[in-house]
Design an enzyme around this catalytic site. Structure first.
Site, PDB file in Angstrom:
ATOM      1  N   CYS A 270      39.632  32.897  45.951  1.00  0.00           N
ATOM      2  CA  CYS A 270      38.620  33.289  44.942  1.00  0.00           C
ATOM      3  C   CYS A 270      37.377  32.235  45.100  1.00  0.00           C
ATOM      4  O   CYS A 270      36.503  32.290  44.357  1.00  0.00           O
ATOM      5  CB  CYS A 270      39.099  33.103  43.418  1.00  0.00           C
ATOM      6  SG  CYS A 270      40.180  31.674  43.198  1.00  0.00           S
ATOM      7  N   ARG A 298      31.806  40.169  42.740  1.00  0.00           N
ATOM      8  CA  ARG A 298      31.821  39.684  41.400  1.00  0.00           C
ATOM      9  C   ARG A 298      30.568  40.280  40.666  1.00  0.00           C
ATOM     10  O   ARG A 298      30.686  40.917  39.576  1.00  0.00           O
ATOM     11  CB  ARG A 298      31.740  38.081  41.225  1.00  0.00           C
ATOM     12  CG  ARG A 298      32.800  37.316  41.748  1.00  0.00           C
ATOM     13  CD  ARG A 298      34.132  37.248  40.923  1.00  0.00           C
ATOM     14  NE  ARG A 298      33.869  37.087  39.664  1.00  0.00           N
ATOM     15  CZ  ARG A 298      33.836  35.894  39.147  1.00  0.00           C
ATOM     16  NH1 ARG A 298      34.407  34.730  39.925  1.00  0.00           N
ATOM     17  NH2 ARG A 298      33.693  35.505  37.946  1.00  0.00           N
TER      18      ARG A 298
HETATM   19  N1   CP Z   1      35.801  32.075  41.706  1.00  0.00           N
HETATM   20  C1   CP Z   1      35.045  31.508  40.747  1.00  0.00           C
HETATM   21  O1   CP Z   1      35.279  31.886  39.577  1.00  0.00           O
HETATM   22  O2   CP Z   1      34.343  30.675  41.004  1.00  0.00           O
HETATM   23  P1   CP Z   1      33.216  29.604  40.248  1.00  0.00           P
HETATM   24  O3   CP Z   1      34.404  28.772  39.606  1.00  0.00           O
HETATM   25  O4   CP Z   1      32.439  28.882  41.011  1.00  0.00           O
HETATM   26  O5   CP Z   1      32.705  30.459  39.041  1.00  0.00           O
HETATM   27  N1  NVA Z   2      42.644  28.380  39.599  1.00  0.00           N
HETATM   28  C1  NVA Z   2      41.342  27.976  39.736  1.00  0.00           C
HETATM   29  C2  NVA Z   2      40.247  29.503  39.812  1.00  0.00           C
HETATM   30  C3  NVA Z   2      38.833  28.904  40.087  1.00  0.00           C
HETATM   31  C4  NVA Z   2      38.046  30.008  40.054  1.00  0.00           C
HETATM   32  C5  NVA Z   2      40.835  27.195  38.420  1.00  0.00           C
HETATM   33  O1  NVA Z   2      41.173  27.449  37.242  1.00  0.00           O
HETATM   34  O2  NVA Z   2      40.277  26.190  38.617  1.00  0.00           O
END
Ligand code: CP
Ligand code: NVA
Length: 315
Positions: A270, A298
């Site tokens: 992600c 996204r």
């Molecule tokens: N994957 C994701 O939610 O990235 P950000 O934390 O940069 O929004």
């Molecule tokens: N598991 C991570 C996801 C970031 C998009 C967090 O919560 O920081």
């Protein structure tokens, strides 16, 4: 995104609340939006959406702001210190106040309870932009990516290796609702949320999905078409970093582990990623990696969610 008169408002808090059919419709709409970026371009004309962020963000903030702009609307970014969710005034008052100005609320929070409170007291749709428990917007984009790469979701072997965190919970729900064979390998003590596992197992009974929880990354990755990992230290867990890096030894995705996956596997993350921790650079920057397709999706997935919540009619 204020729903029309006589319509019940709908939130996007968890994939648990969406049927397999609805998820499939969201994916179709996202695909349509991706192939024609002008589609829905007046959809949020004259409307504003508040973006409440308690944590940092690159993808979520920029893809929401861009998506709202592309749909003709106005995004209002509220940084952690702007409204001080849960500190300056009760969350209920924030939800009720914002509902008098804006047509939708997107919120990234520490506690999932804050999100539930926002949804409970707001009269406009609330979208989960990540909580300690789930990250459904990311996962909708992820399954859109898997569908694009393999032309289907049902029966795909999807391996998640690492921390049983917000990503894992949402991936389990998505896998269960779309009939995937999802295997999750975590160290002991880092398993996904029990409530999500139970909900995923229940959903799997009707979709034919298979859910395997293990502590053995090789068992999860063997023959998998998708290998997914996430950070070992989520936002808010920074003071546990030293212990976590120790506990996650042996859970890194490297070429050796990936070599037992399907030969056409895709690698997903992600982001943000930590090369040398949860994944090696040769895997994440290698030919199987689809991380930037996920990031792009996204935008399309979230535009679909905003349109869907606005047009939802309570049956
Ligand atoms: N994957 C994701 O939610 O990235 P950000 O934390 O940069 O929004
Ligand atoms: N598991 C991570 C996801 C970031 C998009 C967090 O919560 O920081």
């Amino acid at each position: 995104m204020k729903p029309g008169k006589g319509l019940m408002k709908r939130d996007f808090i968890s994939l648990k609340d969406f049927s397999s059919g609805e998820i499939s419709n969201l994916l179709s709409l996202a695909k349509q939006l991706k192939s024609n970026p002008r589609h829905g371009c007046d959809f949020l004309k004259g409307k504003s959406v508040a973006l409440i962020f308690q944590k940092p963000s690159n993808r979520t903030r920029v893809s929401f702001e861009t998506g709202i702009f592309q749909l003709g609307g106005n995004a209002i970014y509220l940084a952690p210190d702007d409204i001080s969710l849960g500190k300056r005034e009760p969350t209920a008052d924030i939800a009720k106040t914002l509902s008098r100005y804006v047509d939708g609320i997107v919120a990234r929070v520490f506690s999932h309870h804050d999100l539930l409170d926002l949804a409970k007291y707001a009269t406009v749709p609330v979208i989960n932009a990540l909580s300690n428990l789930s990250h459904p917007c990311q996962v909708l984009a992820d399954i859109l990516t898997v569908q694009e790469k393999f032309g289907k979701l049902k029966g795909i072997k999807f391996a998640y290796i690492g921390d049983g965190n917000n990503m894992t919970n949402s991936l389990l729900m998505a896998g269960a609702k779309t009939g995937m064979a999802i295997s999750v390998a975590t160290p002991k003590g880092y398993e996904p949320d029990r409530g999500y596992v139970k909900a995923a197992e229940d959903a799997a009974k009707t979709t034919g999905a298979k859910i395997v929880l293990t502590h053995d990354p090789r068992e999860a990755v063997k023959g998998a078409q998708v290998i997914y990992t996430d950070t070992w230290v989520s936002m808010g867990q920074e003071d546990e970093k030293t212990q976590r890096l120790k506990d996650f030894e042996g859970y890194q995705i490297d070429e050796k582990l990936a070599s037992i996956a399907d030969k056409n596997y895709i690698f997903m993350h992600c982001l943000p990623a930590h090369r040398g921790q949860e994944v090696t650079a040769d895997v994440i920057d290698g030919p199987h990696s689809v991380i930037f397709d996920e990031a792009e999706n996204r935008l399309h997935a979230q535009k679909a969610v905003m349109i869907y919540l606005h047009t939802f009619k309570h049956q």
